[in-house]
Design a protein around this motif. Sequence first.
Motif, PDB file in Angstrom:
ATOM      1  N   GLY A 319      -7.935 -35.875  77.518  1.00  0.00           N
ATOM      2  CA  GLY A 319      -6.816 -35.013  77.861  1.00  0.00           C
ATOM      3  C   GLY A 319      -7.047 -34.384  79.219  1.00  0.00           C
ATOM      4  O   GLY A 319      -8.179 -34.326  79.704  1.00  0.00           O
ATOM      5  N   ARG A 320      -5.961 -33.903  79.831  1.00  0.00           N
ATOM      6  CA  ARG A 320      -6.091 -33.207  81.111  1.00  0.00           C
ATOM      7  C   ARG A 320      -4.917 -32.267  81.296  1.00  0.00           C
ATOM      8  O   ARG A 320      -3.829 -32.461  80.742  1.00  0.00           O
ATOM      9  CB  ARG A 320      -6.181 -34.193  82.271  1.00  0.00           C
ATOM     10  CG  ARG A 320      -4.962 -35.084  82.452  1.00  0.00           C
ATOM     11  CD  ARG A 320      -5.167 -36.033  83.618  1.00  0.00           C
ATOM     12  NE  ARG A 320      -4.061 -36.967  83.757  1.00  0.00           N
ATOM     13  CZ  ARG A 320      -3.981 -37.899  84.699  1.00  0.00           C
ATOM     14  NH1 ARG A 320      -4.944 -38.012  85.593  1.00  0.00           N
ATOM     15  NH2 ARG A 320      -2.936 -38.718  84.761  1.00  0.00           N
ATOM     16  N   ALA A 321      -5.158 -31.239  82.116  1.00  0.00           N
ATOM     17  CA  ALA A 321      -4.118 -30.255  82.423  1.00  0.00           C
ATOM     18  C   ALA A 321      -4.424 -29.653  83.788  1.00  0.00           C
ATOM     19  O   ALA A 321      -5.583 -29.632  84.219  1.00  0.00           O
ATOM     20  CB  ALA A 321      -4.076 -29.171  81.357  1.00  0.00           C
ATOM     21  N   ASP A 322      -3.376 -29.158  84.450  1.00  0.00           N
ATOM     22  CA  ASP A 322      -3.607 -28.458  85.715  1.00  0.00           C
ATOM     23  C   ASP A 322      -2.468 -27.487  85.992  1.00  0.00           C
ATOM     24  O   ASP A 322      -1.496 -27.389  85.236  1.00  0.00           O
ATOM     25  CB  ASP A 322      -3.801 -29.436  86.880  1.00  0.00           C
ATOM     26  CG  ASP A 322      -2.580 -30.301  87.170  1.00  0.00           C
ATOM     27  OD1 ASP A 322      -1.439 -29.804  87.047  1.00  0.00           O
ATOM     28  OD2 ASP A 322      -2.754 -31.478  87.541  1.00  0.00           O
ATOM     29  N   SER A 323      -2.600 -26.773  87.105  1.00  0.00           N
ATOM     30  CA  SER A 323      -1.665 -25.699  87.443  1.00  0.00           C
ATOM     31  C   SER A 323      -0.299 -26.212  87.868  1.00  0.00           C
ATOM     32  O   SER A 323       0.656 -25.418  87.956  1.00  0.00           O
ATOM     33  CB  SER A 323      -2.255 -24.840  88.566  1.00  0.00           C
ATOM     34  OG  SER A 323      -2.511 -25.635  89.718  1.00  0.00           O
ATOM     35  N   THR A 324      -0.158 -27.519  88.120  1.00  0.00           N
ATOM     36  CA  THR A 324       1.142 -28.053  88.523  1.00  0.00           C
ATOM     37  C   THR A 324       2.032 -28.374  87.327  1.00  0.00           C
ATOM     38  O   THR A 324       3.175 -28.773  87.494  1.00  0.00           O
ATOM     39  CB  THR A 324       0.977 -29.340  89.363  1.00  0.00           C
ATOM     40  OG1 THR A 324       0.496 -30.398  88.518  1.00  0.00           O
ATOM     41  CG2 THR A 324       0.009 -29.122  90.517  1.00  0.00           C
ATOM     42  N   GLY A 325       1.483 -28.234  86.126  1.00  0.00           N
ATOM     43  CA  GLY A 325       2.260 -28.515  84.930  1.00  0.00           C
ATOM     44  C   GLY A 325       1.840 -29.766  84.189  1.00  0.00           C
ATOM     45  O   GLY A 325       2.360 -30.054  83.106  1.00  0.00           O
ATOM     46  N   THR A 326       0.902 -30.531  84.750  1.00  0.00           N
ATOM     47  CA  THR A 326       0.366 -31.681  84.022  1.00  0.00           C
ATOM     48  C   THR A 326      -0.316 -31.206  82.740  1.00  0.00           C
ATOM     49  O   THR A 326      -1.132 -30.281  82.776  1.00  0.00           O
ATOM     50  CB  THR A 326      -0.654 -32.444  84.882  1.00  0.00           C
ATOM     51  OG1 THR A 326       0.004 -32.978  86.022  1.00  0.00           O
ATOM     52  CG2 THR A 326      -1.300 -33.574  84.094  1.00  0.00           C
ATOM     53  N   ARG A 327       0.017 -31.817  81.630  1.00  0.00           N
ATOM     54  CA  ARG A 327      -0.676 -31.537  80.362  1.00  0.00           C
ATOM     55  C   ARG A 327      -0.475 -32.741  79.467  1.00  0.00           C
ATOM     56  O   ARG A 327       0.643 -33.059  79.084  1.00  0.00           O
ATOM     57  CB  ARG A 327      -0.152 -30.281  79.676  1.00  0.00           C
ATOM     58  CG  ARG A 327      -0.926 -29.928  78.388  1.00  0.00           C
ATOM     59  CD  ARG A 327      -0.284 -28.763  77.644  1.00  0.00           C
ATOM     60  NE  ARG A 327      -1.014 -28.429  76.428  1.00  0.00           N
ATOM     61  CZ  ARG A 327      -0.888 -29.074  75.264  1.00  0.00           C
ATOM     62  NH1 ARG A 327      -0.051 -30.100  75.176  1.00  0.00           N
ATOM     63  NH2 ARG A 327      -1.591 -28.695  74.204  1.00  0.00           N
ATOM     64  N   GLU A 328      -1.568 -33.435  79.138  1.00  0.00           N
ATOM     65  CA  GLU A 328      -1.468 -34.632  78.326  1.00  0.00           C
ATOM     66  C   GLU A 328      -2.721 -34.817  77.491  1.00  0.00           C
ATOM     67  O   GLU A 328      -3.815 -34.410  77.899  1.00  0.00           O
ATOM     68  CB  GLU A 328      -1.240 -35.869  79.193  1.00  0.00           C
ATOM     69  CG  GLU A 328      -2.394 -36.164  80.151  1.00  0.00           C
ATOM     70  CD  GLU A 328      -2.117 -37.314  81.096  1.00  0.00           C
ATOM     71  OE1 GLU A 328      -0.945 -37.531  81.430  1.00  0.00           O
ATOM     72  OE2 GLU A 328      -3.073 -37.988  81.494  1.00  0.00           O
ATOM     73  N   VAL A 329      -2.550 -35.429  76.337  1.00  0.00           N
ATOM     74  CA  VAL A 329      -3.676 -35.898  75.541  1.00  0.00           C
ATOM     75  C   VAL A 329      -3.392 -37.347  75.182  1.00  0.00           C
ATOM     76  O   VAL A 329      -2.233 -37.751  75.053  1.00  0.00           O
ATOM     77  CB  VAL A 329      -3.912 -35.057  74.270  1.00  0.00           C
ATOM     78  CG1 VAL A 329      -4.306 -33.640  74.622  1.00  0.00           C
ATOM     79  CG2 VAL A 329      -2.682 -35.066  73.387  1.00  0.00           C
ATOM     80  N   ALA A 330      -4.451 -38.141  75.037  1.00  0.00           N
ATOM     81  CA  ALA A 330      -4.286 -39.563  74.768  1.00  0.00           C
ATOM     82  C   ALA A 330      -5.494 -40.070  74.016  1.00  0.00           C
ATOM     83  O   ALA A 330      -6.568 -39.448  74.025  1.00  0.00           O
ATOM     84  CB  ALA A 330      -4.117 -40.333  76.080  1.00  0.00           C
ATOM     85  N   ILE A 331      -5.316 -41.208  73.371  1.00  0.00           N
ATOM     86  CA  ILE A 331      -6.389 -41.831  72.603  1.00  0.00           C
ATOM     87  C   ILE A 331      -6.576 -43.286  72.989  1.00  0.00           C
ATOM     88  O   ILE A 331      -7.676 -43.717  73.326  1.00  0.00           O
ATOM     89  CB  ILE A 331      -6.114 -41.735  71.080  1.00  0.00           C
ATOM     90  CG1 ILE A 331      -6.038 -40.271  70.648  1.00  0.00           C
ATOM     91  CG2 ILE A 331      -7.198 -42.480  70.292  1.00  0.00           C
ATOM     92  CD1 ILE A 331      -5.682 -40.090  69.175  1.00  0.00           C
ATOM     93  N   PHE A 332      -5.498 -44.038  72.970  1.00  0.00           N
ATOM     94  CA  PHE A 332      -5.582 -45.483  73.144  1.00  0.00           C
ATOM     95  C   PHE A 332      -5.432 -45.893  74.610  1.00  0.00           C
ATOM     96  O   PHE A 332      -4.886 -45.139  75.423  1.00  0.00           O
ATOM     97  CB  PHE A 332      -4.527 -46.165  72.286  1.00  0.00           C
ATOM     98  CG  PHE A 332      -4.525 -45.676  70.871  1.00  0.00           C
ATOM     99  CD1 PHE A 332      -5.592 -45.974  70.023  1.00  0.00           C
ATOM    100  CD2 PHE A 332      -3.496 -44.870  70.408  1.00  0.00           C
ATOM    101  CE1 PHE A 332      -5.596 -45.496  68.722  1.00  0.00           C
ATOM    102  CE2 PHE A 332      -3.494 -44.390  69.100  1.00  0.00           C
ATOM    103  CZ  PHE A 332      -4.550 -44.704  68.257  1.00  0.00           C
ATOM    104  N   ALA A 333      -5.892 -47.094  74.935  1.00  0.00           N
ATOM    105  CA  ALA A 333      -5.833 -47.556  76.314  1.00  0.00           C
ATOM    106  C   ALA A 333      -4.404 -47.602  76.837  1.00  0.00           C
ATOM    107  O   ALA A 333      -4.176 -47.394  78.023  1.00  0.00           O
ATOM    108  CB  ALA A 333      -6.490 -48.932  76.440  1.00  0.00           C
ATOM    109  N   GLY A 334      -3.447 -47.874  75.977  1.00  0.00           N
ATOM    110  CA  GLY A 334      -2.074 -48.003  76.423  1.00  0.00           C
ATOM    111  C   GLY A 334      -1.326 -46.688  76.562  1.00  0.00           C
ATOM    112  O   GLY A 334      -0.169 -46.678  77.001  1.00  0.00           O
ATOM    113  N   ASP A 335      -1.943 -45.589  76.185  1.00  0.00           N
ATOM    114  CA  ASP A 335      -1.252 -44.289  76.244  1.00  0.00           C
ATOM    115  C   ASP A 335      -0.973 -43.897  77.688  1.00  0.00           C
ATOM    116  O   ASP A 335      -1.838 -44.072  78.549  1.00  0.00           O
ATOM    117  CB  ASP A 335      -2.102 -43.203  75.589  1.00  0.00           C
ATOM    118  CG  ASP A 335      -2.158 -43.351  74.078  1.00  0.00           C
ATOM    119  OD1 ASP A 335      -1.376 -44.155  73.549  1.00  0.00           O
ATOM    120  OD2 ASP A 335      -2.976 -42.679  73.457  1.00  0.00           O
TER     121      ASP A 335
END
Length: 335
Positions: A319-335
């Motif tokens: 997962g990753r997040a930042d001050s620009t609004g990016t926020r994601e979590v993922a598991i599989f290669a295709g995510d």
Amino acid sequence: MIRPFAALLALAALFSAPVLAAPAADAAATPSWSIAIHGGAGTLQRKNMTAEEEKAYRAALAAALDAGAKVLAEGGEALDAVEAAIVLLEDDPRFNAGRGAVFTWEGTNELDASIMDGRTRAAGAVAGVTTVRNPIRLARSVMDDGRHVFLSGAGAERFASQRGLEPAGPEWFATERRRRQLETMKAERVGALDVEFKFGTVGAVARDQAGHLAAGTSTGGMTGKRWGRIGDAPVIGAGTWADDRSCAVSATGWGEFFIRAGVAQAICDRVRLAGEGVQQAADTVIGEVAAMGGDGGVIVVSAEGETVYSFNTAGMYRGRADSTGTREVAIFAGD
């Protein structure tokens, strides 16, 4: 029959091409803070995971990501954000770190962790710990104390007691799922990867609003490990590295190969000395690991706050997040 080593190398070769992260939603924006986390890499495929399990893993990753992001958004330090995220992952029995760690051949839980400050390259690491609830806190305490970098076993635990860190007994770390994995490994005489299908390590990297970087990694190692085996997670330069001049890295994978390649530091050295971008550097080094027969992945944050992943397995909890609004979590290669 014990699976031959060559068969394991063949398994690694199936996933030899690094998986690149998608660019952030707003590539033109420079984040004032950023964070990335991981919870292990391996043969993670939707067909092997129920919808309920996937939902639970994504929720756990999101909680850890949010804990670290909150520290950074409020002006806190990268070190504190890394520690906050990893503590939640260590306390979650779904991940192989802290509670829920895999069992050694002897039926115990031996824990390793490391942390590094990109400002000064101060670092702390511990290995073979059995009585400290959160090994990442102990690694941080070793770093803050400053007299040593790497402590192990009983000595590390005496240090933890002197520093007042929260202890935990065997019942805290042990879970039935991990015990069954060890029993299967022994009964069927197979390797660690045959019972878990992934490398269980957790980690985080972060850049704070002051522009400083940090990285941390924590693990229970590999199922059925023997003779005090230590992987890359607590090894500064292999599983963890942070340098404000280049990047911060936390790795998860087949530790013996990651140690031999010096993965975490090698990525940052390519950035600092060869002028490569973090994605290129990460993909190149993971490619070198694959060429030796190993697999796994890394999370990386650059001095400018760019976060990327690279892995050559079918999936990686991330997962990753930042001050620009990016926020994601993922598991599989295709995510």
